[in-house]
Design an enzyme around this catalytic site. Structure first.
Site, PDB file in Angstrom:
ATOM      1  N   GLY A  80      -0.238   2.303   6.815  1.00 54.43           N
ATOM      2  CA  GLY A  80      -1.488   1.550   6.673  1.00 54.43           C
ATOM      3  C   GLY A  80      -1.997   1.134   8.038  1.00 54.43           C
ATOM      4  N   VAL A 133      -1.643  -5.092   9.422  1.00 59.57           N
ATOM      5  CA  VAL A 133      -0.574  -5.337   8.430  1.00 59.57           C
ATOM      6  C   VAL A 133       0.762  -4.803   8.965  1.00 59.57           C
ATOM      7  CG1 VAL A 133       0.207  -4.891   6.063  1.00 59.57           C
ATOM      8  CG2 VAL A 133      -2.201  -5.369   6.501  1.00 59.57           C
ATOM      9  N   GLY A 134       0.697  -3.755   9.775  1.00 60.86           N
ATOM     10  CA  GLY A 134       1.919  -3.230  10.395  1.00 60.86           C
ATOM     11  C   GLY A 134       2.664  -4.331  11.157  1.00 60.86           C
ATOM     12  N   GLU A 174       3.748   3.907   9.975  1.00 60.46           N
ATOM     13  CA  GLU A 174       2.805   5.027  10.050  1.00 60.46           C
ATOM     14  C   GLU A 174       1.411   4.416  10.078  1.00 60.46           C
ATOM     15  OE1 GLU A 174       3.391   8.297  10.282  1.00 60.46           O
ATOM     16  OE2 GLU A 174       5.569   8.148  10.184  1.00 60.46           O
ATOM     17  N   CYS A 197      -6.030   9.371   7.962  1.00 59.69           N
ATOM     18  CA  CYS A 197      -5.525   8.716   9.177  1.00 59.69           C
ATOM     19  C   CYS A 197      -5.686   9.588  10.410  1.00 59.69           C
ATOM     20  CB  CYS A 197      -4.059   8.341   8.985  1.00 59.69           C
ATOM     21  SG  CYS A 197      -3.026   9.741   8.539  1.00 59.69           S
TER      22      CYS A 197
HETATM   23  P1  NAD Z   1      -4.258  -0.624   2.288  1.00 60.15           P
HETATM   24  O1  NAD Z   1      -5.342  -1.645   2.315  1.00 60.15           O
HETATM   25  O2  NAD Z   1      -3.951   0.087   1.024  1.00 60.15           O
HETATM   26  O3  NAD Z   1      -2.952  -1.360   2.844  1.00 60.15           O
HETATM   27  C1  NAD Z   1      -1.742  -0.653   2.980  1.00 60.15           C
HETATM   28  C2  NAD Z   1      -0.651  -1.391   2.228  1.00 60.15           C
HETATM   29  O4  NAD Z   1      -0.444  -2.653   2.842  1.00 60.15           O
HETATM   30  C3  NAD Z   1      -1.000  -1.645   0.768  1.00 60.15           C
HETATM   31  O5  NAD Z   1       0.095  -1.288  -0.039  1.00 60.15           O
HETATM   32  C4  NAD Z   1      -1.301  -3.122   0.735  1.00 60.15           C
HETATM   33  O6  NAD Z   1      -0.980  -3.720  -0.495  1.00 60.15           O
HETATM   34  C5  NAD Z   1      -0.436  -3.668   1.852  1.00 60.15           C
HETATM   35  N1  NAD Z   1      -0.986  -4.892   2.426  1.00 60.15           N
HETATM   36  C6  NAD Z   1      -2.292  -5.159   2.669  1.00 60.15           C
HETATM   37  N2  NAD Z   1      -2.417  -6.382   3.244  1.00 60.15           N
HETATM   38  C7  NAD Z   1      -1.166  -6.892   3.348  1.00 60.15           C
HETATM   39  C8  NAD Z   1      -0.618  -8.118   3.856  1.00 60.15           C
HETATM   40  N3  NAD Z   1      -1.409  -9.069   4.357  1.00 60.15           N
HETATM   41  N4  NAD Z   1       0.706  -8.292   3.801  1.00 60.15           N
HETATM   42  C9  NAD Z   1       1.514  -7.329   3.301  1.00 60.15           C
HETATM   43  N5  NAD Z   1       1.052  -6.151   2.809  1.00 60.15           N
HETATM   44  C10 NAD Z   1      -0.259  -5.941   2.827  1.00 60.15           C
HETATM   45  O7  NAD Z   1      -4.514   0.510   3.331  1.00 60.15           O
HETATM   46  P2  NAD Z   1      -5.173   0.443   4.763  1.00 60.15           P
HETATM   47  O8  NAD Z   1      -4.339  -0.374   5.688  1.00 60.15           O
HETATM   48  O9  NAD Z   1      -6.634   0.137   4.669  1.00 60.15           O
HETATM   49  O10 NAD Z   1      -5.006   1.995   5.122  1.00 60.15           O
HETATM   50  C11 NAD Z   1      -5.791   2.589   6.060  1.00 60.15           C
HETATM   51  C12 NAD Z   1      -5.085   2.612   7.404  1.00 60.15           C
HETATM   52  O11 NAD Z   1      -3.847   3.298   7.263  1.00 60.15           O
HETATM   53  C13 NAD Z   1      -5.841   3.361   8.459  1.00 60.15           C
HETATM   54  O12 NAD Z   1      -5.685   2.685   9.683  1.00 60.15           O
HETATM   55  C14 NAD Z   1      -5.156   4.713   8.511  1.00 60.15           C
HETATM   56  O13 NAD Z   1      -5.283   5.372   9.738  1.00 60.15           O
HETATM   57  C15 NAD Z   1      -3.734   4.319   8.233  1.00 60.15           C
HETATM   58  N6  NAD Z   1      -3.004   5.433   7.656  1.00 60.15           N
HETATM   59  C16 NAD Z   1      -1.990   5.965   8.366  1.00 60.15           C
HETATM   60  C17 NAD Z   1      -1.316   7.070   7.873  1.00 60.15           C
HETATM   61  C18 NAD Z   1      -0.200   7.701   8.628  1.00 60.15           C
HETATM   62  O14 NAD Z   1       0.483   8.530   8.052  1.00 60.15           O
HETATM   63  N7  NAD Z   1       0.045   7.355   9.879  1.00 60.15           N
HETATM   64  C19 NAD Z   1      -1.670   7.609   6.634  1.00 60.15           C
HETATM   65  C20 NAD Z   1      -2.704   7.014   5.929  1.00 60.15           C
HETATM   66  C21 NAD Z   1      -3.362   5.924   6.448  1.00 60.15           C
END
Ligand code: NAD
Length: 470
Positions: free
Chosen positions: A202, A206-207, A224, A258
């Site tokens: 994600g 959040v990471g 990731e 991503c």
């Molecule tokens: P998202 O909003 O679905 O969040 C990802 C996960 O984090 C979800 O399961 C969500 O419930 C959890 N989450 C959200 N907020 C949280 C918090 N405060 N505390 C704990 N958990 C929480 O997805 P997103 O972040 O919008 O995804 C898009 C991002 O992910 C982009 O930056 C994209 O580049 C990246 N991404 C990376 C890869 C990769 O393989 N490197 C693949 C897909 C997406």
């Protein structure tokens, strides 16, 4: 309003989370998940679930954000299925002890080998853009390595989350693999538990939350993440091919990938030719009205739509630019006259807007990339090997695809992951199995030969001998 916003927000009984994790730990401690038969049965179940419900997944993904069926089957549902097939084929090989042949630096010390052991109970948190594949692909490696697994799909794609919540307990061993639906509250409760590995896909914000929570228990993480993946188009690139491959990589899943090319840096003399070729290509792909084709997805929700619509003002549309908040639609768009300091060039775009910025040669492109954070992917279109070498040596990114976009992710021999702010750790194929395994070094000594010389009291003779070797 997007269809995804018309069904209830996914949730679960937060109070029950500690008990569910404890159940998984008890199963792991019983040794059940270590057996190769168990691992095989679960991997086969993932294959069956993906095949038997491929149409249901495609329908759910369409209901969530009109993901085109072909993209649903290949890039999303197909991911977990093909990873499971690869893991099944190689399970015996991956799990066999790695015997280190030949002599190490200590002659006669014993037999050296490296065993792969499961880590324990692991947590996989997935995002919404490829919500099936990005949950099940890591799960395949976690299961192949013999772990108990908590799966946390994204709440942002609720139809897909609900389907996964229905199917996972039907197909997979519920005492060892459990799916927890929900968003921030539920994930926060999960992160209060102790895991042996957390695999998060994600955004970087959040990471950081995940890594902080993991640090409390010294839990290792794979992150990731994303970032702004640049695409450099050199003066001697094949412009038609570049346009097709860039447009495909950018507009698949409506730019919500991503590793989508985030922006293009094109040799100034080729800018107009490339923009014209992109315009022609997008019309070939999606017709005169991309809103009418079933092959073009929507932005996932109103919040992301509003964010993207606001970015449209940061350039002059060469084509596209249309937006309809009711349908979460943004046309495939190429923007010119974009300032490097604009909002559009600050954060990952994650939508179907492609800024094209002219540069004076590959040197300037390299400087532009190096002034920014290390991206997840970097793309280079060139017919010049020196330029290729120059870019490979002087930039850092998770991965690179030369004269193409996205496809480097499709070869499981290559580790897929970011570097610096675009992530840590890598997966796919055997690399996923490794990410969820501990490499345990084992030295087995013989007992017949045990010269007293090496034990105290140390002798001058031993010191002399050792100094000759060390
Ligand atoms: P998202 O909003 O679905 O969040 C990802 C996960 O984090 C979800 O399961 C969500 O419930 C959890 N989450 C959200 N907020 C949280 C918090 N405060 N505390 C704990 N958990 C929480 O997805 P997103 O972040 O919008 O995804 C898009 C991002 O992910 C982009 O930056 C994209 O580049 C990246 N991404 C990376 C890869 C990769 O393989 N490197 C693949 C897909 C997406």
């Amino acid at each position: 309003m997007a269809a995804a916003e018309s069904i209830p927000h996914p949730t679960c009984d937060v109070e029950a989370i500690p008990g569910r994790v404890a159940q998984l730990r008890a199963t792991f401690d019983s040794g059940r998940t270590r057996s190769l038969d168990w691992r095989r049965s679960q991997l086969e179940a993932i294959q069956r679930m993906s095949s038997e419900h491929a149409e249901d997944f495609a329908r759910a993904l369409h209901a969530d954000f009109k993901k085109p069926p072909l993209e649903a089957h290949t890039a999303d549902v197909g991911q977990g299925k093909s990873e499971a097939a690869l893991a099944l084929k190689n399970l015996k090989k991956w799990t066999s002890p790695e015997k280190l042949r030949g002599m190490g630096p200590m002659p006669g010390a014993g037999k050296a080998r490296v065993l792969r052991e499961p880590l324990g109970v692991v947590l996989i948190i997935a995002p919404w853009n490829y919500p099936v594949g990005l949950l099940l692909s890591p799960a395949v490696g976690a299961i192949a390595a013999g772990n108990a697994v908590v799966l946390k799909p994204s709440e942002v794609t609720p139809h897909t989350s609900a389907l996964l919540a229905e199917l996972v307990p039907r197909y997979l061993d519920p005492e060892a693999i459990t799916l927890v639906e929900g968003g921030v509250e539920e994930t926060t409760a999960l992160l209060d538990e102790r895991f042996d590995h957390i695999f998060y896909t994600g955004n970087g914000h959040v990471g950081r939350i995940v890594m902080e929570a993991a640090a409390r228990n010294l839990t290792p993480v794979t992150l990731e993440l994303g970032g702004k993946s640049p695409c450099i188009v050199d003066a001697d690139a094949d412009i038609d091919v570049a346009a097709r491959r860039i447009a495909w990589g950018k507009f698949i899943n409506a730019g919500q990938t991503c590793i989508a090319p985030d922006y293009v840096l094109v040799e100034r003399s080729k800018e107009s030719e490339l923009v014209d070729a992109l315009r022609r290509t997008v019309e070939e792909f999606y017709g005169k009205d991309p809103k009418a084709t079933p092959d073009y997805a929507r932005v996932v929700n109103s919040r992301h739509h509003a964010r993207l619509a606001a970015l449209l003002k940061d350039g002059t549309p060469a084509f596209g630019g249309e937006s309809d908040p009711e349908d979460c639609y943004i046309a495939p768009t190429v923007l010119r006259d974009v300032s490097p300091d604009s909002d559009l060039m600050k954060d990952e775009i994650f939508g179907p807007i492609l800024p094209v910025l002219p540069v004076d040669g590959v040197e300037e492109a390299i400087e532009f990339v190096n002034q920014r954070e290390k991206p997840l992917a970097l793309y280079l279109f060139t017919g010049n090997e020196e330029a290729e070498q120059e870019v490979l040596e002087r930039t850092s990114s998770g991965g690179v695809c030369v004269n193409g976009t996205i496809l480097h992710i499709g070869d499981p021999r290559m580790p897929f992951g970011g570097v610096g702010p675009s992530g840590m750790g890598a997966y796919h194929g055997k690399h996923t199995f490794e990410a969820f395994s501990h490499r345990k070094s084992v030295l087995t000594r013989g007992v017949r030969f045990d010269p007293k010389l090496m034990y105290p009291p140390y002798s001058e003779r031993m010191l002399g001998l050792l100094r000759r070797f060390l």
